[in-house]
Enzyme design. Structure first.
Site, PDB file in Angstrom:
ATOM      1  N   CYS A  41       0.983  -1.236  -0.175  1.00  0.00           N
ATOM      2  CA  CYS A  41       0.018   0.054  -0.027  1.00  0.00           C
ATOM      3  C   CYS A  41       0.814   1.188  -0.167  1.00  0.00           C
ATOM      4  CB  CYS A  41      -1.066   0.070   1.342  1.00  0.00           C
ATOM      5  SG  CYS A  41      -2.112   1.333   1.371  1.00  0.00           S
ATOM      6  N   ASP A  43       0.410   3.871   1.728  1.00  0.00           N
ATOM      7  CA  ASP A  43       0.271   4.383   3.035  1.00  0.00           C
ATOM      8  C   ASP A  43       1.701   4.842   3.414  1.00  0.00           C
ATOM      9  OD1 ASP A  43       0.071   4.730   5.828  1.00  0.00           O
ATOM     10  OD2 ASP A  43      -2.067   4.163   5.586  1.00  0.00           O
ATOM     11  N   ARG A  45       2.634   5.215   6.133  1.00  0.00           N
ATOM     12  CA  ARG A  45       3.450   4.486   7.506  1.00  0.00           C
ATOM     13  C   ARG A  45       4.026   2.996   7.086  1.00  0.00           C
ATOM     14  NH1 ARG A  45      -2.319   4.679  10.561  1.00  0.00           N
ATOM     15  NH2 ARG A  45      -2.914   4.178   8.342  1.00  0.00           N
ATOM     16  N   HIS A  97      -2.386  -4.026   5.027  1.00  0.00           N
ATOM     17  CA  HIS A  97      -1.897  -3.437   6.552  1.00  0.00           C
ATOM     18  C   HIS A  97      -3.456  -3.148   7.082  1.00  0.00           C
ATOM     19  CE1 HIS A  97      -2.370   0.944   5.953  1.00  0.00           C
ATOM     20  NE2 HIS A  97      -2.257   0.692   4.697  1.00  0.00           N
ATOM     21  N   CYS A 100      -6.015   0.187   6.929  1.00  0.00           N
ATOM     22  CA  CYS A 100      -5.792   1.052   5.525  1.00  0.00           C
ATOM     23  C   CYS A 100      -6.955   1.597   5.330  1.00  0.00           C
ATOM     24  CB  CYS A 100      -5.774  -0.518   4.811  1.00  0.00           C
ATOM     25  SG  CYS A 100      -5.502   0.023   3.026  1.00  0.00           S
TER      26      CYS A 100
END
Length: 208
Positions: A41, A43, A45, A97, A100
């Protein structure tokens, strides 16, 4: 963190690498032969190198919203074919994750504008597994399970492609479905039983 900090950090990173190995960048520039293709992803993080504990050159990485493997997305298909047929990776990882945002957005009955066509892929995963998901009363648990099932379906999408089927036949490439637990930092292997999943659909998608 600002732009100036980024370049200062880069200088420190270079110095640290050269202190350990004066030929580090000379060797790095000679080419790549990664063991993994990592599809994760976007993302901020969730970074492949950090959570896998690997170094530059060890994984070929593709990231998009909610780690989708969409057969009409030329970006992910190009990455996949290059990694499998040219770099000869031995493992393909789809890593989702918990928490999400893309998966959560797909669970909401809302018009997300330009995101609608992309999120529809996740809504299709919900449709396929609706009975299981609707039986989960706790919303957070249902959300986590959709994250896992989305990873599973993206792995299945990989196995539908000619490049992956060819690599499985010729050299035993392996597909993995993982989830990163953002609450604990743990990487979880979903241990998906692909043989059971593909048993009933193999004759439809077999290309090689």
């Amino acid at each position: 963190m600002n732009v100036e900090d980024v370049f200062k950090n880069n200088e420190k990173w270079i110095a640290n690498k050269l202190a350990i190995d004066p030929d580090y960048f000379t060797e790095l520039s000679k080419g790549q032969s990664p063991e993994f293709l990592y599809i994760g992803c976007s993302d901020s993080r969730v970074t492949a190198e950090d959570l896998m504990g690997i170094q530059p050159g060890q994984a070929f990485v593709h990231r998009n919203v909610a780690n989708l493997v969409n057969n009409v997305d030329l970006n992910v298909m190009t990455v996949l074919n290059y990694a499998v047929r040219h770099l000869k990776v031995n493992h393909i990882v789809v890593c989702g994750h918990y928490n999400c945002g893309g998966v959560k957005a797909a669970m909401q009955p809302a018009d997300m504008g330009i995101l609608n066509p992309w999120l529809r892929n996740i809504r299709d995963v919900y449709r396929i597994h609706k009975d299981e998901l609707n039986a989960i009363e706790d919303e957070g648990a249902r959300y986590n399970r959709l994250v896992e099932l989305n990873v599973q379906e993206q792995c299945v999408n990989l196995l539908k492609t000619a490049a992956v089927q060819e690599a499985i036949t010729e050299r035993g490439i392996t597909v993995h479905g993982w989830v990163f637990d953002i609450h604990t930092g743990k990487l979880i292997d979903l241990k998906i039983d692909f043989e059971a999943i593909l048993k009933d659909i193999k004759e439809i998608y077999n290309l090689y």
